[in-house]
Design a protein around this motif. Structure first.
Motif, short mmCIF file in Angstrom:
data_model
loop_
_atom_site.label_atom_id
_atom_site.label_comp_id
_atom_site.label_asym_id
_atom_site.label_seq_id
_atom_site.Cartn_x
_atom_site.Cartn_y
_atom_site.Cartn_z
N GLU A 86 0.83 -1.20 0.00
CA GLU A 86 0.00 0.00 0.00
C GLU A 86 0.87 1.25 0.00
OE1 GLU A 86 -3.50 0.07 2.71
OE2 GLU A 86 -2.70 -1.83 3.46
N LEU A 87 0.27 2.36 -0.41
CA LEU A 87 0.92 3.67 -0.31
C LEU A 87 -0.05 4.68 0.27
CD1 LEU A 87 1.95 2.46 -3.39
CD2 LEU A 87 3.39 4.47 -3.13
N TRP A 88 0.45 5.50 1.18
CA TRP A 88 -0.24 6.70 1.64
C TRP A 88 0.62 7.89 1.19
CZ3 TRP A 88 -4.83 8.09 3.37
CH2 TRP A 88 -5.66 7.17 4.03
N LEU A 89 0.10 8.71 0.30
CA LEU A 89 0.81 9.88 -0.17
C LEU A 89 0.04 11.14 0.21
CD1 LEU A 89 1.78 8.66 -3.76
CD2 LEU A 89 3.26 8.77 -1.76
N LEU A 144 -6.92 3.01 -6.31
CA LEU A 144 -7.22 4.07 -5.35
C LEU A 144 -8.25 3.57 -4.35
CD1 LEU A 144 -6.78 7.04 -4.52
CD2 LEU A 144 -8.67 7.64 -6.05
N LEU A 145 -7.88 3.57 -3.07
CA LEU A 145 -8.76 3.09 -2.02
C LEU A 145 -9.51 4.21 -1.32
CD1 LEU A 145 -6.45 0.45 -0.26
CD2 LEU A 145 -8.15 0.05 -2.06
N GLU A 146 -8.86 5.37 -1.23
CA GLU A 146 -9.41 6.41 -0.36
C GLU A 146 -8.78 7.75 -0.71
OE1 GLU A 146 -9.69 6.97 4.54
OE2 GLU A 146 -8.66 5.24 3.65
N VAL A 147 -9.59 8.81 -0.62
CA VAL A 147 -9.10 10.19 -0.76
C VAL A 147 -9.66 11.01 0.39
CG1 VAL A 147 -9.01 12.25 -2.19
CG2 VAL A 147 -9.06 10.00 -3.28
N THR A 185 -9.39 14.95 2.24
CA THR A 185 -8.89 16.32 2.15
C THR A 185 -9.00 16.96 3.53
OG1 THR A 185 -9.67 16.50 -0.13
CG2 THR A 185 -9.13 18.54 1.00
N VAL A 186 -7.86 17.44 4.02
CA VAL A 186 -7.83 18.13 5.31
C VAL A 186 -7.21 19.50 5.05
CG1 VAL A 186 -7.00 18.12 7.69
CG2 VAL A 186 -7.55 15.95 6.55
N GLU A 187 -8.05 20.53 5.12
CA GLU A 187 -7.65 21.89 4.79
C GLU A 187 -6.99 21.90 3.41
OE1 GLU A 187 -5.45 23.57 8.06
OE2 GLU A 187 -7.18 23.47 9.41
N GLN A 188 -5.69 22.21 3.31
CA GLN A 188 -5.07 22.37 2.00
C GLN A 188 -4.31 21.11 1.54
OE1 GLN A 188 -5.39 25.25 0.02
NE2 GLN A 188 -6.92 25.64 1.60
N GLU A 189 -4.38 20.02 2.30
CA GLU A 189 -3.66 18.81 1.94
C GLU A 189 -4.61 17.71 1.49
OE1 GLU A 189 0.28 19.10 4.80
OE2 GLU A 189 -1.53 18.17 5.60
N VAL A 190 -4.11 16.88 0.58
CA VAL A 190 -4.87 15.74 0.08
C VAL A 190 -4.14 14.46 0.46
CG1 VAL A 190 -5.90 14.63 -1.93
CG2 VAL A 190 -5.70 17.13 -1.86
N PHE A 191 -4.86 13.53 1.08
CA PHE A 191 -4.29 12.25 1.50
C PHE A 191 -4.79 11.17 0.55
CE2 PHE A 191 -4.25 15.05 5.08
CZ PHE A 191 -3.12 14.73 5.81
N LEU A 192 -3.87 10.55 -0.16
CA LEU A 192 -4.20 9.54 -1.15
C LEU A 192 -3.77 8.17 -0.64
CD1 LEU A 192 -2.89 11.41 -4.32
CD2 LEU A 192 -5.26 11.26 -3.54
N HIS A 193 -4.70 7.23 -0.66
CA HIS A 193 -4.42 5.87 -0.18
C HIS A 193 -4.58 4.91 -1.35
CE1 HIS A 193 -5.50 2.43 2.85
NE2 HIS A 193 -4.29 2.32 2.36
N TYR A 194 -3.51 4.21 -1.69
CA TYR A 194 -3.49 3.28 -2.81
C TYR A 194 -3.14 1.88 -2.36
CZ TYR A 194 -3.18 7.32 -6.02
OH TYR A 194 -3.40 8.48 -6.71
N ARG A 195 -3.63 0.91 -3.12
CA ARG A 195 -3.18 -0.48 -2.98
C ARG A 195 -2.46 -0.86 -4.28
NH1 ARG A 195 -8.05 -3.67 -2.65
NH2 ARG A 195 -8.03 -3.46 -0.38
N LEU A 196 -1.37 -1.58 -4.14
CA LEU A 196 -0.68 -2.10 -5.32
C LEU A 196 -1.51 -3.22 -5.93
CD1 LEU A 196 2.18 -1.32 -6.52
CD2 LEU A 196 1.66 -0.41 -4.26
N GLN A 197 -1.75 -3.13 -7.21
CA GLN A 197 -2.45 -4.20 -7.91
C GLN A 197 -1.48 -5.32 -8.20
OE1 GLN A 197 -4.39 -2.53 -11.35
NE2 GLN A 197 -6.09 -1.73 -10.16
N ARG A 198 -1.88 -6.54 -7.90
CA ARG A 198 -1.02 -7.70 -8.13
C ARG A 198 -1.45 -8.42 -9.40
NH1 ARG A 198 2.91 -5.99 -5.02
NH2 ARG A 198 2.40 -5.96 -2.80
N LEU A 199 -0.54 -8.53 -10.36
CA LEU A 199 -0.83 -9.30 -11.56
C LEU A 199 -0.77 -10.79 -11.25
CD1 LEU A 199 1.20 -7.29 -14.22
CD2 LEU A 199 -1.23 -7.13 -13.66
#
Length: 229
Positions: free
Chosen positions: A174-177, A208-211, A213-227
């Protein structure tokens, strides 16, 4: 079946995708909300993994300090702080930095050559030596070894080279950016994923699992797709 810990990359970046400026200064542009988010990810993990470059930039590591998060870890039967694992081929770290005074379990993941400097010293509770035939860290085998030590969840906090090497080996789940409202620019400024890069047909794909928004920041939550699982 996956015989390694669950891994989540957690990073903050500028709107143009930089995790630091061209001088690789410590990235302190995230808000208090971002720091709280990072602390929650740290608290949910059994171990924190980060490269030597990240440690040299900050000189310290993020510990769990919020009373509720500390209480949750205690109720779950976990240690107060997760293990903090430094990944370095050379082992060249300054033993005078504040990191070595923090009340955390410090582990070192390195090569035979990198371990030489720390022989007979007490700064690291564990020194894990796993290297490939080219005398580089065998990160894949290292993660399997961490599973044997009871580590089930890892937060990867950078830098871009470590993340790239783990993505190349399909070792990220997973990634949280956090996208922060500034532009750093600079062709040589580091990004969340450095290394040699991926061609489009071989690029890791994300779901993309989740988005949030907190004030001016965006939190992006991703899962790696497994082939292939």
């Amino acid at each position: 079946m996956q015989h390694r810990p669950h891994t989540t990359v957690v990073m903050a970046m500028s709107a143009d995708g930089k995790i630091a400026d061209v001088r690789r200064s410590p990235a302190r542009f995230g808000s208090l909300a971002d720091k709280a988010h990072l602390e929650r990810q740290v608290a949910a993990s059994d171990a924190i993994l980060f490269g030597a470059g990240t440690l040299r930039a900050y000189g310290t590591t993020l510990t769990v300090s919020h009373p509720q998060l500390l209480q949750q870890r205690t109720h779950q039967g976990k240690s107060v702080q997760p293990a903090h694992i430094v990944v370095t081929h050379s082992g060249k770290l300054n033993p005078e930095i504040h990191f070595f005074k923090q009340a955390v379990k410090r582990w070192l993941l390195t090569t035979k050559a990198g371990a030489l400097y720390w022989q007979g010293r007490t700064e690291f509770e564990q020194i894990i030596i796993l290297e490939t035939s080219t005398q580089k860290i065998d990160i894949s085998t290292a993660l399997q070894h961490l599973t044997n030590l009871g580590i089930t969840r890892i937060a990867v906090l950078g830098g871009g080279s470590l993340t790239a090497s783990m993505l190349e080996l399909n070792l990220i789940d997973e990634l949280w950016l956090t996208v922060c409202p500034l532009i750093l620019g600079g062709a040589s400024a580091p990004t969340p994923v450095d290394g040699i890069g991926f061609l489009p047909q071989l690029a890791p794909r994300l779901q993309l699992l989740e988005v949030q928004t907190v004030e001016q920041e965006v939190f992006l939550h991703y899962r790696l797709q497994r082939l292939v699982d």
